[in-house]
Scaffold this motif. Structure first.
Motif, PDB file in Angstrom:
ATOM      1  N   PHE A 130       0.841  -1.191   0.000  1.00 33.23           N
ATOM      2  CA  PHE A 130       0.000   0.000   0.000  1.00 33.23           C
ATOM      3  C   PHE A 130       0.879   1.244   0.000  1.00 33.23           C
ATOM      4  CE2 PHE A 130      -2.016   3.478   2.334  1.00 33.23           C
ATOM      5  CZ  PHE A 130      -3.187   3.639   1.600  1.00 33.23           C
ATOM      6  N   ILE A 131       0.592   2.157  -0.926  1.00 33.30           N
ATOM      7  CA  ILE A 131       1.332   3.411  -1.022  1.00 33.30           C
ATOM      8  C   ILE A 131       0.346   4.566  -0.898  1.00 33.30           C
ATOM      9  CG2 ILE A 131       2.834   4.855  -2.437  1.00 33.30           C
ATOM     10  CD1 ILE A 131       4.132   2.262  -1.519  1.00 33.30           C
ATOM     11  N   GLY A 132       0.604   5.459   0.028  1.00 33.94           N
ATOM     12  CA  GLY A 132      -0.222   6.645   0.173  1.00 33.94           C
ATOM     13  C   GLY A 132       0.599   7.737   0.839  1.00 33.94           C
ATOM     14  N   HIS A 133       0.722   8.882   0.198  1.00 32.82           N
ATOM     15  CA  HIS A 133       1.593   9.936   0.709  1.00 32.82           C
ATOM     16  C   HIS A 133       0.843  11.044   1.449  1.00 32.82           C
ATOM     17  CE1 HIS A 133       4.922   8.135  -1.459  1.00 32.82           C
ATOM     18  NE2 HIS A 133       4.215   8.162  -2.572  1.00 32.82           N
ATOM     19  N   SER A 134      -0.471  11.068   1.348  1.00 30.65           N
ATOM     20  CA  SER A 134      -1.241  12.128   1.995  1.00 30.65           C
ATOM     21  C   SER A 134      -1.366  11.862   3.493  1.00 30.65           C
ATOM     22  CB  SER A 134      -2.639  12.207   1.391  1.00 30.65           C
ATOM     23  OG  SER A 134      -3.380  11.036   1.693  1.00 30.65           O
ATOM     24  N   SER A 135      -1.693  12.909   4.223  1.00 25.76           N
ATOM     25  CA  SER A 135      -1.915  12.737   5.660  1.00 25.76           C
ATOM     26  C   SER A 135      -3.127  11.850   5.908  1.00 25.76           C
ATOM     27  CB  SER A 135      -2.110  14.101   6.329  1.00 25.76           C
ATOM     28  OG  SER A 135      -3.215  14.792   5.773  1.00 25.76           O
ATOM     29  N   ALA A 136      -4.128  11.901   5.016  1.00 31.51           N
ATOM     30  CA  ALA A 136      -5.300  11.050   5.169  1.00 31.51           C
ATOM     31  C   ALA A 136      -4.921   9.578   5.022  1.00 31.51           C
ATOM     32  CB  ALA A 136      -6.362  11.431   4.137  1.00 31.51           C
ATOM     33  N   ALA A 137      -4.079   9.268   4.025  1.00 27.07           N
ATOM     34  CA  ALA A 137      -3.641   7.882   3.839  1.00 27.07           C
ATOM     35  C   ALA A 137      -2.864   7.395   5.053  1.00 27.07           C
ATOM     36  CB  ALA A 137      -2.788   7.767   2.576  1.00 27.07           C
ATOM     37  N   HIS A 138      -2.044   8.271   5.624  1.00 23.70           N
ATOM     38  CA  HIS A 138      -1.297   7.906   6.826  1.00 23.70           C
ATOM     39  C   HIS A 138      -2.233   7.664   8.000  1.00 23.70           C
ATOM     40  CE1 HIS A 138       0.689   8.882  10.689  1.00 23.70           C
ATOM     41  NE2 HIS A 138       1.669   8.147  10.184  1.00 23.70           N
TER      42      HIS A 138
END
Length: 317
Positions: free
Chosen positions: A245-253
């Motif tokens: 899983f790749i997510g760079h936004s604060s929401a993804a974190h």
């Protein structure tokens, strides 16, 4: 010929609940392409990449090749393959299919039946979806292959589906006190919960029982990510997050990667947690890749909770 029965009984390699949706995925893809061009063929070299993406997204965690179903679906009587060498599949290897110019399409008798009875296509698609994938993925999968399946109730064989428990949702949501076991989301409109669903850990389509120890109360977002293999449940009932899983936004974190290593929220005391056998099935058959290590600060000071998504609620597995 009963095409619904034949579709429900595709021959697949099976052992101990192992997922093998390769043939159903190719069959669904072929139905979608039939809607676009009833007379067209699918040349293997032209569709290989697209089929590979479908297998990677909706197939089991281990890597596989679309050459396998392209060759073997012929044996089920719903698919035919021709090549420069003549009728019949030239072999199950990628090189065999590429170099021989192999092309496949739905079997002649099935194409004729679909022309006579257009609604049959949707009913076949519904059977394939029900038997091999959880409802939370049906919409995305239909969109991926260009299908609009027949509404529920559209002519399935009587013995294709087990009877679902109508109480499953109520029992699971009560066990987890109407909050997402991953993030703690507990939204309501008045007394009605919204965005909360009862998820099967071992999918109902793969003999997962309608019992609380095979269920989780999850918000809509985390239910979808759980069924996609982004999230899982590890030892000690702690949350697994895939390294894929790749997510760079604060929401993804906040909503995903920060969950790694956190304990599940619930069930309430006196209720059995998710059974080890069901956790193991999900980890082996759905969860993708290697789990991320738990972050140094896992949010335990706030009970491991982050704000969940506000999306419409529904009951699905």
């Amino acid at each position: 010929m009963d095409w619904l029965e034949r579709s429900a009984r595709l021959r697949q390699w099976s052992r101990g609940g192992t997922r093998a949706p390769h043939k159903p995925l190719l069959f669904l893809y072929a139905l979608g392409r039939f809607q676009e061009d009833a007379d067209g063929e699918l040349r293997y070299s032209a569709v290989e990449e697209e089929l590979a993406r479908l297998l990677a997204e909706y197939g089991p965690p281990h890597r596989t090749t679309p050459a396998y179903p392209f060759h073997h679906l012929v044996s089920d009587g719903v698919w035919e393959v021709r090549s420069e060498r003549g009728p019949g599949s030239p072999g199950s290897g990628v090189r065999d299919l590429r170099e021989s110019g192999a092309a496949g399409r739905l079997a002649p008798d099935l194409r004729a039946a679909l022309r006579r009875e257009p609604a049959l296509l949707g009913r076949i698609a519904r059977i394939l979806l029900d038997l091999h994938f959880p409802p939370s993925l049906h919409g995305d999968l239909c969109e991926a292959v260009g299908l609009e399946p027949e509404p529920v109730g559209g002519g399935r064989p009587s013995d294709v589906r087990r009877q679902r428990s109508r109480r499953m949702r109520e029992l699971v949501l009560t066990a987890y006190e109407y909050r997402c076991a991953f993030c703690g989301y507990d939204g309501r409109i008045g007394a009605v919960p919204v965005g909360l669903e009862a998820a099967h850990v071992r999918w109902w389509a793969f003999d997962g029982p309608d019992t609380v120890d095979n269920g989780l109360c999850l918000c809509s977002l985390h239910h979808k990510l759980f069924d996609k293999g982004v999230l899982g449940i590890g030892d000690g009932h702690r949350i697994l997050v895939s390294q894929r899983f790749i997510g760079h936004s604060s929401a993804a974190h906040d909503h995903v990667t920060a969950l790694a290593g956190r304990p599940l929220l619930g069930p309430q005391p006196g209720i059995r947690p998710v059974a080890a056998a069901h956790r193991a099935w999900h980890t082996g058959q759905v969860f993708h890749g290697t789990p991320r290590p738990a972050p140094a600060c896992d949010g335990s000071a706030t009970g491991g909770r982050v704000r969940g998504p506000s999306v419409p609620g529904q009951w699905s597995e």
